[in-house]
Design an enzyme around this catalytic site. Sequence first.
Site, PDB file in Angstrom:
ATOM      1  N   GLU A  47     -20.114  -0.287 -57.297  1.00  0.00           N
ATOM      2  CA  GLU A  47     -21.095  -0.399 -58.388  1.00  0.00           C
ATOM      3  C   GLU A  47     -22.161   0.687 -58.197  1.00  0.00           C
ATOM      4  O   GLU A  47     -22.530   1.019 -57.050  1.00  0.00           O
ATOM      5  CB  GLU A  47     -21.763  -1.777 -58.297  1.00  0.00           C
ATOM      6  CG  GLU A  47     -22.959  -2.001 -59.201  1.00  0.00           C
ATOM      7  CD  GLU A  47     -23.727  -3.292 -58.879  1.00  0.00           C
ATOM      8  OE1 GLU A  47     -23.735  -3.715 -57.707  1.00  0.00           O
ATOM      9  OE2 GLU A  47     -24.286  -3.873 -59.827  1.00  0.00           O
ATOM     10  N   ASN A 110     -25.150  -1.469 -66.871  1.00  0.00           N
ATOM     11  CA  ASN A 110     -24.576  -1.295 -65.535  1.00  0.00           C
ATOM     12  C   ASN A 110     -23.073  -1.290 -65.766  1.00  0.00           C
ATOM     13  O   ASN A 110     -22.491  -2.348 -66.026  1.00  0.00           O
ATOM     14  CB  ASN A 110     -25.019  -2.460 -64.639  1.00  0.00           C
ATOM     15  CG  ASN A 110     -24.564  -2.284 -63.204  1.00  0.00           C
ATOM     16  OD1 ASN A 110     -23.631  -1.524 -62.925  1.00  0.00           O
ATOM     17  ND2 ASN A 110     -25.194  -2.993 -62.279  1.00  0.00           N
ATOM     18  N   LYS A 127     -21.625  -4.692 -67.186  1.00  0.00           N
ATOM     19  CA  LYS A 127     -21.953  -5.895 -66.411  1.00  0.00           C
ATOM     20  C   LYS A 127     -22.644  -6.958 -67.266  1.00  0.00           C
ATOM     21  O   LYS A 127     -23.626  -6.686 -67.964  1.00  0.00           O
ATOM     22  CB  LYS A 127     -22.860  -5.514 -65.235  1.00  0.00           C
ATOM     23  CG  LYS A 127     -23.149  -6.635 -64.248  1.00  0.00           C
ATOM     24  CD  LYS A 127     -23.922  -6.065 -63.059  1.00  0.00           C
ATOM     25  CE  LYS A 127     -24.176  -7.103 -61.997  1.00  0.00           C
ATOM     26  NZ  LYS A 127     -24.909  -6.501 -60.825  1.00  0.00           N
ATOM     27  N   GLU A 146     -32.466  -5.842 -62.063  1.00  0.00           N
ATOM     28  CA  GLU A 146     -31.370  -5.550 -62.994  1.00  0.00           C
ATOM     29  C   GLU A 146     -31.659  -6.110 -64.388  1.00  0.00           C
ATOM     30  O   GLU A 146     -31.264  -5.502 -65.383  1.00  0.00           O
ATOM     31  CB  GLU A 146     -30.043  -6.098 -62.458  1.00  0.00           C
ATOM     32  CG  GLU A 146     -29.556  -5.339 -61.224  1.00  0.00           C
ATOM     33  CD  GLU A 146     -28.103  -5.626 -60.918  1.00  0.00           C
ATOM     34  OE1 GLU A 146     -27.832  -6.132 -59.815  1.00  0.00           O
ATOM     35  OE2 GLU A 146     -27.237  -5.369 -61.775  1.00  0.00           O
ATOM     36  N   CYS A 172     -20.097  -6.762 -59.276  1.00  0.00           N
ATOM     37  CA  CYS A 172     -21.025  -7.406 -58.351  1.00  0.00           C
ATOM     38  C   CYS A 172     -21.305  -8.884 -58.596  1.00  0.00           C
ATOM     39  O   CYS A 172     -20.462  -9.719 -58.308  1.00  0.00           O
ATOM     40  CB  CYS A 172     -22.320  -6.603 -58.286  1.00  0.00           C
ATOM     41  SG  CYS A 172     -23.135  -6.880 -56.713  1.00  0.00           S
ATOM     42  N   ASN A 197     -23.089  -3.996 -54.819  1.00  0.00           N
ATOM     43  CA  ASN A 197     -24.193  -3.609 -53.926  1.00  0.00           C
ATOM     44  C   ASN A 197     -24.896  -4.924 -53.605  1.00  0.00           C
ATOM     45  O   ASN A 197     -25.617  -5.450 -54.475  1.00  0.00           O
ATOM     46  CB  ASN A 197     -25.217  -2.693 -54.617  1.00  0.00           C
ATOM     47  CG  ASN A 197     -24.731  -1.283 -54.887  1.00  0.00           C
ATOM     48  OD1 ASN A 197     -25.504  -0.335 -54.794  1.00  0.00           O
ATOM     49  ND2 ASN A 197     -23.488  -1.101 -55.252  1.00  0.00           N
TER      50      ASN A 197
HETATM   51  N1  ING Z   1     -26.155  -7.873 -56.144  1.00  0.00           N
HETATM   52  C1  ING Z   1     -26.107  -9.156 -55.576  1.00  0.00           C
HETATM   53  C2  ING Z   1     -24.773  -9.883 -55.789  1.00  0.00           C
HETATM   54  O1  ING Z   1     -24.588 -10.713 -56.646  1.00  0.00           O
HETATM   55  C3  ING Z   1     -27.208 -11.237 -55.121  1.00  0.00           C
HETATM   56  C4  ING Z   1     -27.248 -10.019 -55.999  1.00  0.00           C
HETATM   57  C5  ING Z   1     -27.266 -11.109 -53.740  1.00  0.00           C
HETATM   58  C6  ING Z   1     -27.050 -12.476 -55.682  1.00  0.00           C
HETATM   59  C7  ING Z   1     -27.179 -12.260 -52.911  1.00  0.00           C
HETATM   60  C8  ING Z   1     -26.970 -13.633 -54.880  1.00  0.00           C
HETATM   61  C9  ING Z   1     -27.043 -13.523 -53.514  1.00  0.00           C
HETATM   62  O2  ING Z   1     -23.911  -9.597 -54.972  1.00  0.00           O
HETATM   63  C10 ING Z   1     -25.830  -7.416 -57.383  1.00  0.00           C
HETATM   64  N2  ING Z   1     -26.003  -6.093 -57.592  1.00  0.00           N
HETATM   65  O3  ING Z   1     -25.428  -8.146 -58.268  1.00  0.00           O
END
Ligand code: ING
Length: 311
Positions: A47, A110, A127, A146, A172, A197
Site C-alpha cells: 500500500e 488510497n 480503498k 486516512e 490494508c 502499512n
Molecule cells: N493500517 C492499519 C491496518 O488496518 C490499523 C490501521 C492498525 C488498524 C492496527 C487496526 C489496528 O492494518 C492501515 N493503513 O489501514
Amino acid sequence: MSRILTVAAGQLGPIQRSHDRASVVARMLKLMEQAAANGVDLVAFPELALTTFFPRWFMADQAEVDSFFEREMPSRETAPLFEAARRLKLGFTLGYAELVEQDGRTRRFNTQIMVDKTGSVVGKYRKIHLPGHREHEPWRAFQHLEKRYFEVGDLSWPVWRAMGGLFGMCICNDRRWPETYRVMGLQGVEMILLGYNTPVHNPPAPDHDRLGDFHNHLVMQAGAYQNGTWVVGVAKCGVEEGCDMIGGSAIVAPTGEIVAQAITRDDELVIARCDLDACKSYKTTTFNFERHREPDQYRMIVERKGAIEPP
Ligand code: ING
C-alpha cells in the site's frame, strides 16, 4: 489439471520522508529482477508504496499533502516499473495515493492497480475501509489521518480475468473486514492481492500491540479459507520516521495455510507456486455459496451500520 502461477510478495522496508520516488522505484525494480530470475509471474507491492506513510502526520497545507499523491499513472517516476513488466514478462500490483479530476472536482483515493505482463493496467481498486480519524489528535504518538486525506473508494471490490485466473484486490484495513473477501468471493475470486502499512502501536488500543502480527495473519487466513481463495498480503514495514510497522508479508492458500512468509522487515521477495485450481476443492464443497448460503437471513449485515443491542 492445475493452473500454477508463481507469485511473489515484494515486501518493502521503510521509506523515509527524504527518500524520493526514484529511489523507491529502484528498490522495486531490483525485486522485479529477482522475481523474474526466479520465474515469478506476478509480484505484489505494498500500500502507498512510493512514499513514506504520510497519514501519520497532520498537515494543514493541502499542497504539502498533495505532494504525496500521483496525478498520473504511469508517471515519469513510475514508468520504469511498467517498462520492466513488459521486458521481464512480469505482472505487478502497486499501491499509491491517487489524485484525480473526476465528476468536476479533485478526488483523492488510497489506490492499488494490477498491471499485466504487457504492462497494461488490468485492475484498479480504491480503498473502502479507511481507518483512523479525520481531525488532528495530538494525544496520539502519531496520527492516522486516512479519513482526512482520502475519500472512501467508489469502485466496490471488482474481480477481473487475467493470467488465466480471477483476481481481486483490497488494501490494508480492508483485510480486517470479512465483507471485503465475501464481495470478491461472490464473484469467484481465486487470488486477492493486498498491500498494507500497519503500525505496531495502535494508540486507541495499546493492549492490541502485542497481537499485531497474529491479527495480521489471522484475518488473511480466515478470508482465504472462508472464500476458497489465495490471499497475498505484502507489507511496507520497519521503522519509518520513528514509527515501527509490522512485516509478516505472507502468501496464504485457499486451505487457510500460510505457504510462504517474510522473515525480515526490509525489502524481501517472498515466493510461492500457487495452483489456482486449489480453490475448487473449497468453492465446490464447504463454501459452495449457491448451495449453502442463506442471504435472506443476512439482511442485517447490509441494513445496519453500527451494532444495536437488544433492550
Ligand atoms: N493500517 C492499519 C491496518 O488496518 C490499523 C490501521 C492498525 C488498524 C492496527 C487496526 C489496528 O492494518 C492501515 N493503513 O489501514
